[in-house]
Design an enzyme around this catalytic site. Structure first.
Site, PDB file in Angstrom:
ATOM      1  N   SER A 127       0.586  -1.593  -0.315  1.00  0.00           N
ATOM      2  CA  SER A 127      -0.173  -0.033   0.003  1.00  0.00           C
ATOM      3  C   SER A 127       1.078   1.313  -0.539  1.00  0.00           C
ATOM      4  O   SER A 127       1.933   1.287   0.663  1.00  0.00           O
ATOM      5  CB  SER A 127      -0.991  -0.017   1.262  1.00  0.00           C
ATOM      6  N   TYR A 152      -1.909  -1.002  11.018  1.00  0.00           N
ATOM      7  CA  TYR A 152      -1.829  -1.317   9.455  1.00  0.00           C
ATOM      8  C   TYR A 152      -0.526  -1.080   8.191  1.00  0.00           C
ATOM      9  O   TYR A 152      -0.560  -1.523   7.661  1.00  0.00           O
ATOM     10  CB  TYR A 152      -3.484  -0.914   8.837  1.00  0.00           C
ATOM     11  N   LYS A 156       2.200  -3.251   7.078  1.00  0.00           N
ATOM     12  CA  LYS A 156       2.363  -3.108   5.144  1.00  0.00           C
ATOM     13  C   LYS A 156       4.035  -3.016   5.565  1.00  0.00           C
ATOM     14  O   LYS A 156       4.856  -4.023   3.841  1.00  0.00           O
ATOM     15  CB  LYS A 156       2.107  -2.523   4.674  1.00  0.00           C
TER      16      LYS A 156
END
Ligand code: WQD
Length: 344
Positions: A127, A152, A156
């Site tokens: 992302s 989050y 990643k």
């Protein structure tokens, strides 16, 4: 003989659209999903579009023993595309341990099984959140990775490092990480799309649910940013364009035309749209005004980001084809189809 691709999280939003494009490109697909953020209906939607029923197994990738059994059953997997992960930014702030355990263990279990079974090609769903607020725009793949604003985004970043370090250790895995900007929209057939569980965190599902009457009005999180109309700017990309890039990436690895054992690509359109511009595009596509109000900024939002897409355009021979009007029209068609089909 059709090459078989394992798609983890293949019943999810981007996963299901990628399964459709894989099948359209002649691949056989096996899906692992635990339905923690997806519904079995997605599998029916895939089949209704392509006429091909993907093999499916309900499994949590954190179940290492279960995953080993799966790989024993499927000996001829040509490559893996790994989507399965928790992905709500706000939720990750409240449930960090769940996010670290789920997102990191699922990747590590998958890579261990791939290595044990000699499956080398891995495409990883990453992302643009790894960039934080970039100093320079448009943002290129070699931009500095800034400290993630939420667990989050940190998962990643850590997953990308896990892949890099594992490959550097000399095991036979070759990987491509795809850094998505803001995936939105739905398949033009309106048979598959985004299925947010509960109140949507993301802008576009909130817009379409408001237009359908499921939500009263959209809250615009701030109009006091340093942008032309004061609202945040993002690089929205159609989920079908995104899905097609995954087929190119896994094929690149399977055919051995990757130039390095680990490659990273931005997947965006290169265009930035503000929240108010998205609202305007939606009103044009739906033909109806969208009730909305401005509220204070949302914690953790960055001001503006959009991709430098040159590397993906030149190396992958991939370029986003669909524009914001298509994204809005397809998102709206999906919302109407989904609500009518499920009477939700
Ligand atoms: C977009 C813009 C909000 C909702 C996140 C993750 C990213 C990816 C996509 C998973 C922002 C504004 C939003 C609303 C609003 N997720 N907004 N009202 O935060 O850019 O990206 O989701 O892979 O990794 O970081 O997406 O859609 O939440 O927000 O005004 O009700 O819309 O402030 O400017 P975001 P988003």
């Amino acid at each position: 003989m059709q090459k078989k691709i394992l798609v983890t999280g293949g019943a999810g939003y981007i996963g299901s659209h990628t399964v459709v494009e894989l099948q359209n490109s002649g691949y056989e697909v096996v899906i692992i999903d635990d339905f923690s953020n997806s519904l079995p209906d997605s599998l029916k939607g895939i089949e209704s579009i392509t006429g091909k029923k993907p093999f499916f197994e309900q499994l949590d990738l954190c179940d290492a023993a279960g995953l080993k059994l799966f790989f024993n059953k499927h000996k001829n997997i040509a490559g893996c595309i790994h989507f399965a992960a928790s992905k709500a930014v706000g939720e990750s702030v409240n449930k960090p341990l769940h996010y670290y355990r789920n997102n990191l263990n699922s990747l590590m279990n998958l890579m261990e099984c791939m290595i044990a079974n000699g499956v080398e090609p891995l495409v990883f769903s990453s992302s643009c959140t790894v960039y934080g607020q970039p100093e320079k725009l448009p943002v290129t793949e070699d931009a500095p990775i800034l400290k993630a604003l939420a667990p989050y985004g940190n998962t990643k970043q850590i997953c990308e490092e896990i892949i890099q370090d594992t490959i550097t250790s000399g095991v036979k895995v070759k990987a491509i990480a795809l850094r998505y900007f803001n995936p939105i929209g739905a398949h033009p057939s309106a048979k598959i799309g985004e299925l947010p569980q509960g109140i949507p965190n993301n802008l576009v599902p909130y817009i379409t649910q408001t237009a359908f009457g499921v939500r009263k009005e959209l809250s615009v999180y701030g109009n006091d940013y340093n942008t032309p109309d004061g609202s945040c700017i993002r690089d929205y990309i159609h989920v079908v364009d995104l899905a097609k890039a995954h087929v190119i990436a896994i094929s690149r690895l399977i055919n051995g035309i990757n130039k390095k054992p680990y490659e990273i690509f931005n997947l965006g359109t290169g265009n930035g749209y503000s929240v108010f511009e998205v609202i305007k595009a939606f009103e044009k596509a739906s033909g109806k005004p969208l009730p909305h109000k401005v509220v204070p900024r949302r914690e953790g939002d960055i001001e503006k980001i959009y991709a430098d897409t040159k590397f993906a355009n030149e190396e992958l021979g991939w370029k986003a084809q669909l524009g914001i009007d298509d994204m809005m029209a397809h998102a709206w068609a999906w919302e109407q189809y989904y609500r009518k089909a499920t009477h939700a």
